[in-house]
Design a protein around this motif. Structure first.
Motif, PDB file in Angstrom:
ATOM      1  N   PHE A  70       0.833  -1.211   0.000  1.00  0.00           N
ATOM      2  CA  PHE A  70       0.000   0.000   0.000  1.00  0.00           C
ATOM      3  C   PHE A  70       0.862   1.254   0.000  1.00  0.00           C
ATOM      4  O   PHE A  70       0.567   2.225  -0.707  1.00  0.00           O
ATOM      5  N   GLN A  71       1.941   1.236   0.784  1.00  0.00           N
ATOM      6  CA  GLN A  71       2.814   2.407   0.850  1.00  0.00           C
ATOM      7  C   GLN A  71       3.479   2.687  -0.484  1.00  0.00           C
ATOM      8  O   GLN A  71       3.601   3.841  -0.911  1.00  0.00           O
ATOM      9  N   GLY A  73       2.268   1.783  -3.398  1.00  0.00           N
ATOM     10  CA  GLY A  73       1.208   2.264  -4.283  1.00  0.00           C
ATOM     11  C   GLY A  73       0.870   3.722  -4.023  1.00  0.00           C
ATOM     12  O   GLY A  73       0.620   4.485  -4.957  1.00  0.00           O
ATOM     13  N   SER A  74       0.899   4.123  -2.762  1.00  0.00           N
ATOM     14  CA  SER A  74       0.615   5.514  -2.419  1.00  0.00           C
ATOM     15  C   SER A  74       1.697   6.440  -2.957  1.00  0.00           C
ATOM     16  O   SER A  74       1.413   7.544  -3.428  1.00  0.00           O
ATOM     17  N   ALA A  75       2.942   5.970  -2.888  1.00  0.00           N
ATOM     18  CA  ALA A  75       4.044   6.770  -3.431  1.00  0.00           C
ATOM     19  C   ALA A  75       3.871   6.953  -4.934  1.00  0.00           C
ATOM     20  O   ALA A  75       4.096   8.033  -5.479  1.00  0.00           O
ATOM     21  N   ALA A  77       1.006   6.813  -6.533  1.00  0.00           N
ATOM     22  CA  ALA A  77      -0.153   7.689  -6.722  1.00  0.00           C
ATOM     23  C   ALA A  77       0.243   9.149  -6.574  1.00  0.00           C
ATOM     24  O   ALA A  77      -0.272  10.027  -7.279  1.00  0.00           O
ATOM     25  N   GLY A  78       1.187   9.406  -5.644  1.00  0.00           N
ATOM     26  CA  GLY A  78       1.682  10.769  -5.497  1.00  0.00           C
ATOM     27  C   GLY A  78       2.341  11.268  -6.767  1.00  0.00           C
ATOM     28  O   GLY A  78       2.205  12.431  -7.139  1.00  0.00           O
ATOM     29  N   ARG A  79       3.058  10.379  -7.447  1.00  0.00           N
ATOM     30  CA  ARG A  79       3.664  10.739  -8.723  1.00  0.00           C
ATOM     31  C   ARG A  79       2.593  11.046  -9.759  1.00  0.00           C
ATOM     32  O   ARG A  79       2.729  11.942 -10.574  1.00  0.00           O
ATOM     33  N   ASP A  81      -0.304  12.316  -9.150  1.00  0.00           N
ATOM     34  CA  ASP A  81      -0.789  13.656  -8.831  1.00  0.00           C
ATOM     35  C   ASP A  81       0.127  14.702  -9.441  1.00  0.00           C
ATOM     36  O   ASP A  81      -0.334  15.734  -9.940  1.00  0.00           O
TER      37      ASP A  81
END
Length: 256
Positions: A70-71, A73-75, A77-79, A81
């Motif tokens: 998850f972490q 994937g979140s990183a 997802a930040g890209r 954005d």
């Protein structure tokens, strides 16, 4: 040439099995990947040890994805954005000058272009999203290299000799380090025919909420369209664009 590590490939194969199902048993992994039981057992134990997989409560031989996935994937997802916001800002900068605007990130010793907004002129820069170029030959790359700490820069420059793209490219490591000191001090970098003999680019860094330089924005145009007023005007535009995008990424400049 470096070789791929089979054990890592197999571990990633296991993780990718969970893309289409929430849980899997050890037996299902063995059957899906057609790997030896012992190999799968060792890989599962390793992934559980690092928490990339966790055992389902009450079912110790069934697994599901763990928090580190998850972490990551979140990183990522930040890209994403960054890409979305960069497209918006890049369009505004391009509209102000009718020249190509790019946003790129650093990947090892190369830059990868995430966003491109082209000019309407018939003569324009040949580039595209996903293009990779040697960082030291580009304005965006030099901004990104200048944003690294000493250890990061040493690592980026340890990938091999600095190969030039044109006669103007900087290929001497010591000269490049001196050049990056100036980029760091000035906050912008210029590429004058270093990646393409007919093009000139100016770039500025994009910072995230922590102040780290995570991307760079450039404005690129054929040298035939650069006028005596262009350097100041277009440097101002790319600085403003990079500052706007930095603010959208959560960066807050220190008050003077």
């Amino acid at each position: 040439m470096a070789r791929v590590v089979p054990a890592v490939i197999r571990a990633l194969d296991i993780l990718e099995l969970f893309l289409d199902r929430p849980e899997m048993s050890a037996r299902e992994v063995i059957e899906r990947l057609d790997l030896p039981r012992t190999t799968v057992h060792e890989l599962l134990v390793t992934l559980v040890e690092r928490s990339y997989l966790v055992a389902v409560p009450g079912q110790p031989v069934r697994y599901r994805l763990g928090m580190p996935v998850f972490q990551l994937g979140s990183a990522f997802a930040g890209r994403l954005d960054l890409v979305r916001e960069a497209q918006s800002v890049a369009r505004d900068v391009a509209a102000a000058c009718d020249e190509a605007v790019h946003v790129a990130v650093l990947d090892g010793a190369e830059v990868v272009y995430l966003v491109k907004v082209d000019s309407t002129h018939p003569v324009r820069m040949v580039s595209g999203v996903g293009l990779r170029l040697p960082a030291h030959c580009t304005a965006v790359g030099k901004v990104l290299l200048a944003g690294l700490d000493r250890a990061g820069l040493n690592a980026a420059l340890s990938h091999g000799p600095l190969t030039g793209m044109t006669p103007a490219s900087i290929t001497d490591p010591d000269r490049l380090r001196d050049h990056l000191d100036r980029v760091r001090a000035e906050g912008v970098a210029v590429d004058v025919g270093e990646s393409d003999v007919a093009m000139r680019c100016v770039a500025a860094g994009i910072r995230d909420h922590s102040g780290a330089v995570v991307a760079a924005m450039s404005l690129s145009a054929p040298m035939i369209r650069w006028t005596p007023q262009s350097p100041a005007e277009w440097t101002g535009l790319v600085r403003e664009g990079a500052a706007t995008l930095s603010a959208r990424m959560g960066f807050r400049a220190a008050r003077r």
